[in-house]
Scaffold this active site. Structure first.
Site, PDB file in Angstrom:
ATOM      1  N   ASN A  79      -8.921  19.931  -0.029  1.00 55.84           N
ATOM      2  CA  ASN A  79      -9.832  19.561   1.068  1.00 55.84           C
ATOM      3  C   ASN A  79      -9.180  18.507   1.945  1.00 55.84           C
ATOM      4  O   ASN A  79      -8.029  18.110   1.710  1.00 55.84           O
ATOM      5  CB  ASN A  79     -11.172  19.085   0.501  1.00 55.84           C
ATOM      6  CG  ASN A  79     -11.008  17.866  -0.375  1.00 55.84           C
ATOM      7  OD1 ASN A  79     -10.593  16.809   0.075  1.00 55.84           O
ATOM      8  ND2 ASN A  79     -11.322  18.001  -1.668  1.00 55.84           N
ATOM      9  N   ASP A  98     -15.405  20.806  -6.176  1.00 58.90           N
ATOM     10  CA  ASP A  98     -16.581  21.146  -6.989  1.00 58.90           C
ATOM     11  C   ASP A  98     -16.277  22.266  -7.977  1.00 58.90           C
ATOM     12  O   ASP A  98     -16.829  22.312  -9.055  1.00 58.90           O
ATOM     13  CB  ASP A  98     -17.736  21.561  -6.082  1.00 58.90           C
ATOM     14  CG  ASP A  98     -18.269  20.364  -5.296  1.00 58.90           C
ATOM     15  OD1 ASP A  98     -18.381  19.290  -5.907  1.00 58.90           O
ATOM     16  OD2 ASP A  98     -18.525  20.498  -4.088  1.00 58.90           O
ATOM     17  N   LYS A 107       2.778  34.678  -8.840  1.00 58.17           N
ATOM     18  CA  LYS A 107       2.268  34.763  -7.475  1.00 58.17           C
ATOM     19  C   LYS A 107       1.525  36.094  -7.275  1.00 58.17           C
ATOM     20  O   LYS A 107       2.068  37.159  -7.602  1.00 58.17           O
ATOM     21  CB  LYS A 107       3.430  34.662  -6.487  1.00 58.17           C
ATOM     22  CG  LYS A 107       2.984  34.653  -5.051  1.00 58.17           C
ATOM     23  CD  LYS A 107       4.165  34.575  -4.090  1.00 58.17           C
ATOM     24  CE  LYS A 107       3.661  34.748  -2.659  1.00 58.17           C
ATOM     25  NZ  LYS A 107       4.754  34.911  -1.709  1.00 58.17           N
ATOM     26  N   ASP A 120     -18.177  16.534 -13.384  1.00 60.24           N
ATOM     27  CA  ASP A 120     -18.445  15.421 -12.466  1.00 60.24           C
ATOM     28  C   ASP A 120     -17.898  14.152 -13.139  1.00 60.24           C
ATOM     29  O   ASP A 120     -18.491  13.630 -14.086  1.00 60.24           O
ATOM     30  CB  ASP A 120     -19.942  15.308 -12.183  1.00 60.24           C
ATOM     31  CG  ASP A 120     -20.215  14.328 -11.050  1.00 60.24           C
ATOM     32  OD1 ASP A 120     -19.589  13.242 -11.034  1.00 60.24           O
ATOM     33  OD2 ASP A 120     -21.018  14.649 -10.160  1.00 60.24           O
ATOM     34  N   ILE A 121     -16.759  13.695 -12.645  1.00 61.87           N
ATOM     35  CA  ILE A 121     -16.054  12.573 -13.296  1.00 61.87           C
ATOM     36  C   ILE A 121     -16.912  11.315 -13.244  1.00 61.87           C
ATOM     37  O   ILE A 121     -17.107  10.623 -14.252  1.00 61.87           O
ATOM     38  CB  ILE A 121     -14.685  12.339 -12.619  1.00 61.87           C
ATOM     39  CG1 ILE A 121     -13.839  13.626 -12.692  1.00 61.87           C
ATOM     40  CG2 ILE A 121     -13.942  11.172 -13.277  1.00 61.87           C
ATOM     41  CD1 ILE A 121     -12.581  13.593 -11.839  1.00 61.87           C
ATOM     42  N   PHE A 166     -19.188   7.349  -4.058  1.00 66.05           N
ATOM     43  CA  PHE A 166     -19.133   7.590  -2.619  1.00 66.05           C
ATOM     44  C   PHE A 166     -19.840   8.901  -2.314  1.00 66.05           C
ATOM     45  O   PHE A 166     -19.872   9.807  -3.155  1.00 66.05           O
ATOM     46  CB  PHE A 166     -17.678   7.667  -2.134  1.00 66.05           C
ATOM     47  CG  PHE A 166     -17.179   6.356  -1.587  1.00 66.05           C
ATOM     48  CD1 PHE A 166     -16.942   5.283  -2.430  1.00 66.05           C
ATOM     49  CD2 PHE A 166     -16.959   6.205  -0.225  1.00 66.05           C
ATOM     50  CE1 PHE A 166     -16.501   4.070  -1.938  1.00 66.05           C
ATOM     51  CE2 PHE A 166     -16.511   4.995   0.288  1.00 66.05           C
ATOM     52  CZ  PHE A 166     -16.285   3.926  -0.558  1.00 66.05           C
ATOM     53  N   LYS A 174     -26.415  10.539  -9.833  1.00 60.46           N
ATOM     54  CA  LYS A 174     -25.167  10.172 -10.528  1.00 60.46           C
ATOM     55  C   LYS A 174     -25.400   9.042 -11.527  1.00 60.46           C
ATOM     56  O   LYS A 174     -24.541   8.764 -12.359  1.00 60.46           O
ATOM     57  CB  LYS A 174     -24.109   9.731  -9.518  1.00 60.46           C
ATOM     58  CG  LYS A 174     -23.796  10.772  -8.451  1.00 60.46           C
ATOM     59  CD  LYS A 174     -22.523  11.511  -8.742  1.00 60.46           C
ATOM     60  CE  LYS A 174     -22.322  12.608  -7.714  1.00 60.46           C
ATOM     61  NZ  LYS A 174     -21.185  13.455  -7.994  1.00 60.46           N
TER      62      LYS A 174
HETATM   63  O1  C5P Z   1     -21.511  15.242  -5.677  1.00 58.48           O
HETATM   64  P1  C5P Z   1     -20.545  14.672  -4.715  1.00 58.48           P
HETATM   65  O2  C5P Z   1     -19.180  15.319  -4.767  1.00 58.48           O
HETATM   66  O3  C5P Z   1     -21.036  14.557  -3.311  1.00 58.48           O
HETATM   67  O4  C5P Z   1     -20.359  13.152  -5.222  1.00 58.48           O
HETATM   68  C1  C5P Z   1     -19.475  12.285  -4.660  1.00 58.48           C
HETATM   69  C2  C5P Z   1     -19.134  11.168  -5.626  1.00 58.48           C
HETATM   70  O5  C5P Z   1     -18.948  11.656  -6.943  1.00 58.48           O
HETATM   71  C3  C5P Z   1     -17.834  10.505  -5.265  1.00 58.48           C
HETATM   72  O6  C5P Z   1     -17.905   9.188  -5.732  1.00 58.48           O
HETATM   73  C4  C5P Z   1     -16.835  11.338  -6.039  1.00 58.48           C
HETATM   74  O7  C5P Z   1     -15.620  10.653  -6.259  1.00 58.48           O
HETATM   75  C5  C5P Z   1     -17.571  11.608  -7.325  1.00 58.48           C
HETATM   76  N1  C5P Z   1     -17.266  12.903  -7.953  1.00 58.48           N
HETATM   77  C6  C5P Z   1     -16.588  12.944  -9.158  1.00 58.48           C
HETATM   78  N2  C5P Z   1     -16.325  14.151  -9.766  1.00 58.48           N
HETATM   79  C7  C5P Z   1     -16.736  15.297  -9.200  1.00 58.48           C
HETATM   80  C8  C5P Z   1     -17.427  15.280  -7.972  1.00 58.48           C
HETATM   81  C9  C5P Z   1     -17.660  14.062  -7.363  1.00 58.48           C
HETATM   82  O8  C5P Z   1     -16.203  11.883  -9.675  1.00 58.48           O
HETATM   83  N3  C5P Z   1     -16.470  16.442  -9.785  1.00 58.48           N
END
Ligand code: C5P
Length: 409
Positions: free
Chosen positions: A213, A282, A292, A315-316, A336, A354
């Protein structure tokens, strides 16, 4: 506003070949908004002329303590009293040995000794041959100078003017500038360990293709720099970006979301603050092709292209926010949110989803890749805007906001 505006820096040069870098440093200081008063030893004047330094600093250069231009003939007093800092770059082995003993037989050492210690910091950028650097006398002198209140910068490593290779080179001008700017920042995160994620992730499709991205990583890198300037130990987990590592920051490069999650897991236990700025993908491709993927040769609109299946990435941030350390308050988590509209509403909802105490919203498309941004801070008490400014300025403001929310260590 420039980083050093309103700062008056006395730039001292002692004798060494690194004096050639002092010219560039002087320019950089002026460009950063400082007024620069150059003071040189006679040895320094053997390496670079006072004329050059005068032209670059736009001020008369001082070399002798007998300089008759000062009406009271006390250049060492007058020059040191108006300084916000004395920066000696290069600081030779001999000059540091002299400072250590409080000797004062030339203008620069006299001025260092005569400075008001509690008001005018002394910053030294050592420069010398690697053997001189490693010598116990030099190391002893540096330790004692530090104990006496001087701030001794690192040295660089690499090829030296003498042809040898090792430690002892003076830092590059841009590195000294970054260290000096950091020196003046309030140490609101001293004792803290900050872990930052930054940049995009890259999710492979096959060995040569992937999905990523537009995140540039600039906001996260600015936060890492600002946290370091504020006195924290900083670890920066960076997705694929082409940005220089902020000085003093430990950088861990990763590619995919799973790599980033693993790196965060390795470093998060040492952290007291976690700031997740990364634009983590995501989804990732479910079955990454080992080779390839080839076109089927049908050409044009009859070719449907490969079918990709996706699985959701972890989601980290949400994972870390649920950990026992985060829940107990030992780890403060900041998220963020990059949105395109209705920032307050989405940021508020995202903070709750979150499970983080502080969520920072920004308008993604308006900031991707740029040096400027505007932030909206949402916590349990409400929202606060940090208006449009450079990402570094905003990062410093955010660091101050985080520091205010931490329990004392
Ligand atoms: O859900 P979204 O991507 O909008 O959330 C954004 C926040 O969550 C940011 O702080 C991003 O670094 C964190 N994030 C994460 N792991 C993911 C998706 C988002 O840590 N897979």
């Amino acid at each position: 506003m420039s980083d050093l505006s309103n700062k008056h820096i006395v730039l001292g040069l002692s004798g060494g070949i690194a004096c050639y870098k002092a010219a560039e440093l002087c320019r950089a200081l002026v460009k950063a908004g400082a007024t620069v008063q150059v003071v040189m030893t006679e040895a320094a004047a053997q390496f670079i002329t006072p004329v050059t330094m005068q032209a670059l600093s736009n001020r008369a250069v001082y070399v002798s303590q007998w300089d008759a231009r000062e009406p009271n003939n006390m250049a060492h007093i007058n020059l040191s009293r108006e300084a916000d800092a004395i920066l000696v770059a290069p600081a030779s082995a001999d000059f540091m040995a002299k400072l250590l003993h409080g000797r004062a037989d030339d203008l620069l050492s006299l001025m260092c000794l005569a400075r008001p210690v509690d008001r005018v910091p002394l910053i030294l950028a050592p420069a010398m041959n690697r053997e001189m650097w490693q010598h116990p006398a030099t190391q002893r002198n540096m330790a004692q100078l530090t104990a006496d209140g001087a701030h001794v910068l690192d040295v660089g490593q690499g090829e030296q003017a003498c042809g040898e290779t090792g430690d002892g080179r003076m830092l590059e001008p841009d590195e000294i500038l970054e260290d000096l700017i950091a020196f003046f920042q309030p140490k609101v995160l001293a004792g803290q360990h900050v872990l930052v994620t930054a940049g995009p992730t890259y999710e492979a499709i096959d060995p040569v293709r992937g999905i990523t991205n537009l995140s540039s990583g600039k906001m996260g890198f600015s936060i890492a720099r600002a946290a370091r300037e504020a006195g924290a130990v900083v670890t920066l987990v960076a997705g694929p970006v082409h940005l220089p590592t902020p000085r003093g920051v430990q950088r861990v490069d990763v590619r995919s979301a799973l790599d980033m999650q693993a790196a965060v897991a390795t470093h998060v236990n040492a952290a007291s603050v976690f700031v997740a700025t990364a634009a983590v993908a995501d989804w990732r491709v479910a079955d990454v092709a080992g080779q390839k993927i080839k076109k089927d040769g049908a050409g044009g609109s009859t070719s449907s292209g490969p079918q990709l299946n996706f699985v959701e990435n972890p989601d980290i941030l949400a994972g870390v926010a649920q950990s026992a350390r985060a829940q107990s308050g030992a780890l403060y988590c900041v998220g963020f949110a990059a949105e395109s509209h209705d920032l307050l509403q989405y940021a508020t909802a995202k903070r709750e989803r979150k499970g983080v105490p502080l969520l920072v919203g920004n308008i993604g498309p308006a900031t991707f890749g740029l040096d400027d941004n505007a932030l909206l801070l949402v916590d349990a008490h409400g929202a606060k805007e940090l208006p449009h400014a450079s990402k570094l300025t905003l990062a410093r403001q955010l660091v101050a906001e985080i520091a205010r929310r931490l329990t004392p260590v």
